[in-house]
Scaffold this motif. Structure first.
Motif, short mmCIF file in Angstrom:
data_model
loop_
_atom_site.label_atom_id
_atom_site.label_comp_id
_atom_site.label_asym_id
_atom_site.label_seq_id
_atom_site.Cartn_x
_atom_site.Cartn_y
_atom_site.Cartn_z
N LEU A 36 0.83 -1.20 0.00
CA LEU A 36 0.00 0.00 0.00
C LEU A 36 0.87 1.25 0.00
O LEU A 36 1.97 1.25 0.55
CB LEU A 36 -0.91 0.03 1.24
CG LEU A 36 -1.59 -1.29 1.63
CD1 LEU A 36 -2.28 -1.13 2.99
CD2 LEU A 36 -2.61 -1.71 0.57
N VAL A 37 0.38 2.31 -0.62
CA VAL A 37 1.03 3.62 -0.58
C VAL A 37 -0.04 4.61 -0.16
O VAL A 37 -0.96 4.90 -0.92
CB VAL A 37 1.62 4.01 -1.95
CG1 VAL A 37 2.14 5.45 -1.92
CG2 VAL A 37 2.77 3.07 -2.33
N ARG A 47 7.43 12.35 4.49
CA ARG A 47 7.86 11.01 4.05
C ARG A 47 6.64 10.22 3.57
O ARG A 47 5.62 10.16 4.27
CB ARG A 47 8.51 10.24 5.21
CG ARG A 47 9.73 10.89 5.80
CD ARG A 47 10.26 10.09 6.97
NE ARG A 47 9.25 9.87 8.01
CZ ARG A 47 9.50 9.37 9.21
NH1 ARG A 47 10.74 9.03 9.54
NH2 ARG A 47 8.53 9.20 10.09
N PRO A 48 6.73 9.59 2.42
CA PRO A 48 5.64 8.70 1.99
C PRO A 48 5.56 7.49 2.92
O PRO A 48 6.59 6.97 3.37
CB PRO A 48 6.07 8.26 0.58
CG PRO A 48 7.10 9.25 0.17
CD PRO A 48 7.78 9.70 1.41
N LEU A 49 4.34 7.07 3.21
CA LEU A 49 4.13 5.90 4.05
C LEU A 49 3.75 4.71 3.18
O LEU A 49 2.72 4.71 2.52
CB LEU A 49 3.01 6.17 5.07
CG LEU A 49 2.59 4.97 5.94
CD1 LEU A 49 3.74 4.49 6.81
CD2 LEU A 49 1.37 5.32 6.79
N GLY A 50 4.62 3.69 3.18
CA GLY A 50 4.33 2.44 2.49
C GLY A 50 4.02 1.36 3.51
O GLY A 50 4.67 1.30 4.56
N ILE A 51 3.02 0.55 3.23
CA ILE A 51 2.61 -0.51 4.15
C ILE A 51 2.59 -1.83 3.41
O ILE A 51 2.10 -1.92 2.28
CB ILE A 51 1.21 -0.23 4.74
CG1 ILE A 51 1.19 1.11 5.49
CG2 ILE A 51 0.78 -1.35 5.68
CD1 ILE A 51 -0.18 1.51 6.01
N VAL A 52 3.14 -2.86 4.06
CA VAL A 52 3.08 -4.22 3.50
C VAL A 52 2.19 -5.06 4.42
O VAL A 52 2.46 -5.16 5.62
CB VAL A 52 4.48 -4.86 3.42
CG1 VAL A 52 4.38 -6.29 2.89
CG2 VAL A 52 5.40 -4.01 2.53
N PRO A 74 -4.65 4.69 7.61
CA PRO A 74 -5.85 3.87 7.43
C PRO A 74 -6.64 3.66 8.72
O PRO A 74 -6.09 3.73 9.82
CB PRO A 74 -5.28 2.54 6.92
CG PRO A 74 -3.99 2.90 6.28
CD PRO A 74 -3.43 4.01 7.14
N VAL A 75 -7.91 3.40 8.55
CA VAL A 75 -8.82 3.15 9.68
C VAL A 75 -8.28 2.05 10.58
O VAL A 75 -8.40 2.11 11.81
CB VAL A 75 -10.22 2.79 9.15
CG1 VAL A 75 -11.14 2.36 10.31
CG2 VAL A 75 -10.83 3.97 8.40
N GLU A 76 -7.66 1.04 9.96
CA GLU A 76 -7.15 -0.11 10.71
C GLU A 76 -6.11 0.29 11.76
O GLU A 76 -5.86 -0.47 12.71
CB GLU A 76 -6.52 -1.12 9.74
CG GLU A 76 -7.51 -1.87 8.89
CD GLU A 76 -8.03 -1.09 7.71
OE1 GLU A 76 -8.80 -1.66 6.92
OE2 GLU A 76 -7.68 0.11 7.56
N LYS A 123 -8.79 4.98 3.75
CA LYS A 123 -8.96 3.62 3.26
C LYS A 123 -7.59 3.07 2.86
O LYS A 123 -6.68 3.83 2.53
CB LYS A 123 -9.90 3.59 2.06
CG LYS A 123 -11.33 4.01 2.37
CD LYS A 123 -12.19 3.92 1.11
CE LYS A 123 -13.64 4.32 1.41
NZ LYS A 123 -14.48 4.27 0.19
N LEU A 124 -7.47 1.75 2.87
CA LEU A 124 -6.25 1.13 2.38
C LEU A 124 -6.11 1.42 0.89
O LEU A 124 -7.07 1.26 0.13
CB LEU A 124 -6.29 -0.38 2.62
CG LEU A 124 -6.37 -0.85 4.08
CD1 LEU A 124 -6.50 -2.37 4.14
CD2 LEU A 124 -5.16 -0.40 4.88
N LEU A 125 -4.91 1.85 0.47
CA LEU A 125 -4.70 2.25 -0.92
C LEU A 125 -3.58 1.41 -1.53
O LEU A 125 -2.40 1.71 -1.34
CB LEU A 125 -4.35 3.73 -0.99
CG LEU A 125 -4.28 4.37 -2.38
CD1 LEU A 125 -5.64 4.27 -3.08
CD2 LEU A 125 -3.83 5.82 -2.27
N PRO A 126 -3.92 0.33 -2.25
CA PRO A 126 -2.89 -0.49 -2.90
C PRO A 126 -2.03 0.35 -3.83
O PRO A 126 -2.48 1.34 -4.40
CB PRO A 126 -3.72 -1.53 -3.68
CG PRO A 126 -5.02 -1.61 -2.92
CD PRO A 126 -5.27 -0.20 -2.47
#
Length: 338
Positions: free
Chosen positions: A116-117, A125-130, A256-258, A264-267
């Motif tokens: 996710l980005v 800083r961009p936040l990337g999530i795996v 994200p809400v989580e 929302k989660l953004l792939p």
């Protein structure tokens, strides 16, 4: 006594200032020396490769202070080694992205929606999530993992706020919620980190391990000793009970809400389109047109480059890269038995 102490403190302060001045002078000299080396014919070729590969807009950027210092910092100010690494990186870049961007149509794992980005934190800083639970080690290949990593980091680097974050640093979070043994791919993580170390130097600013399960710790304790100290120092563990750590630095509309935010989660492939990030505007063309084989043909060489970096890093610590892949077997057994 007080006067003696005062003179000693003044002397100590002056000595530190002198050491700092000499250190800065040595660093400035290293930048000049590296720039001279890159003025060679090999350096000119490297600059053209970096432009063709889409990393730089023009060749002069390669010899800018910002670019040279970033590489020198990553290579401990070793000028000959840094020069060699830049040449190797430039050749890798043009093989990996001969058209200047990653070919989205060649990365099958994008469909898993596991990367996710989200947007920018308060530091630009961009936040990337795996989402680690969506990653299956048995279905992952080095080629696919490297291409997916590059695809994501191309987008993340492009998204950075250059005013707040001139070095285009990235915050990466691995969400380990509901992750099991089938998802914990430490050999894959090593490949990702080697790719960043070799080709996205000084880009990873922090790596957050969110909600690590119990089985993670046995694997992590075996794995982290193989990492350079600088990389280990970038890793922080965050428990869901301490989610305020994230909320304090990531705006609600980005988080994200989580994780306690409102987004929302953004792939990553959706973020590419939403934020117009690389490989945009080439995405529709790549999605509908025939795939170019150039990038795929080069992946074996690219993976080999990453293996060489892993071997070099490991040998300096007296371990072999084979030990990294062995973690997934020996440490898992030990964790399960415990």
């Amino acid at each position: 006594m007080a006067a003696t102490m005062s003179r000693w403190l003044l002397f100590r302060s002056a000595s530190k200032q002198e050491r700092d001045r000499r250190q800065l002078a040595l660093q400035d000299a290293s930048v000049v020396r590296l720039r001279e080396l890159l003025s060679s014919s090999e350096g000119s070729i490297a600059a053209k490769q970096l432009v063709q590969g889409g990393e730089l807009k023009n060749a002069s950027e390669m010899v800018s202070d910002l670019y040279l210092r970033r590489w020198l910092i990553a290579r401990n100010w070793d000028v000959p080694h840094t020069y060699s690494c830049i040449l190797k990186h430039a050749a890798w870049r043009v093989r990996m992205m001969p058209n200047g961007y990653m070919d989205e149509s060649q990365i099958q794992s994008i469909a898993d929606k596991k990367v996710l980005v989200q947007g920018l934190d308060i530091f630009g800083r961009p936040l990337g999530i795996v989402l680690v639970r969506k990653h299956l080690t048995k279905n992952s290949t080095p080629r696919e993992l490297m291409m997916h990593t590059c695809y994501a980091f191309e987008a993340l680097v492009a998204l950075a706020d250059r005013e707040k974050n001139p070095g285009s640093r990235v915050a990466a979070m691995f969400d380990l919620t509901d992750a099991g043994l089938a998802n914990l791919d430490f050999a894959g993580l090593r490949l990702v980190l080697d790719t960043l170390t070799s080709h996205y130097v000084e880009v990873l600013d922090v790596m957050i391990m969110y909600n690590p399960p119990l089985v993670f710790w046995g694997l992590w304790n075996s794995f982290k000793v193989l990492l350079p100290e600088a990389t280990r120092n970038k890793v922080i563990m965050v428990d869901p009970a301490d989610i305020k750590q994230l909320q304090d630095i990531v705006p609600q509309e980005v988080l994200p809400v989580e994780y306690g935010g409102k987004a929302k989660l953004l792939p990553v492939d959706e973020a590419v389109r939403a934020f117009k990030l690389p490989p945009y505007p080439h995405v529709p063309e790549l999605m509908s047109g025939p795939s170019s084989s150039n990038g795929v043909d080069a992946v074996a060489d690219i993976a080999s480059d990453a293996d060489d970096v892993a071997d070099e890093a490991a040998s300096s610590k007296g371990v072999s890269s084979a030990q990294v892949s062995g973690i997934s077997e020996s440490a898992v057994l030990a964790a399960v038995q415990a």
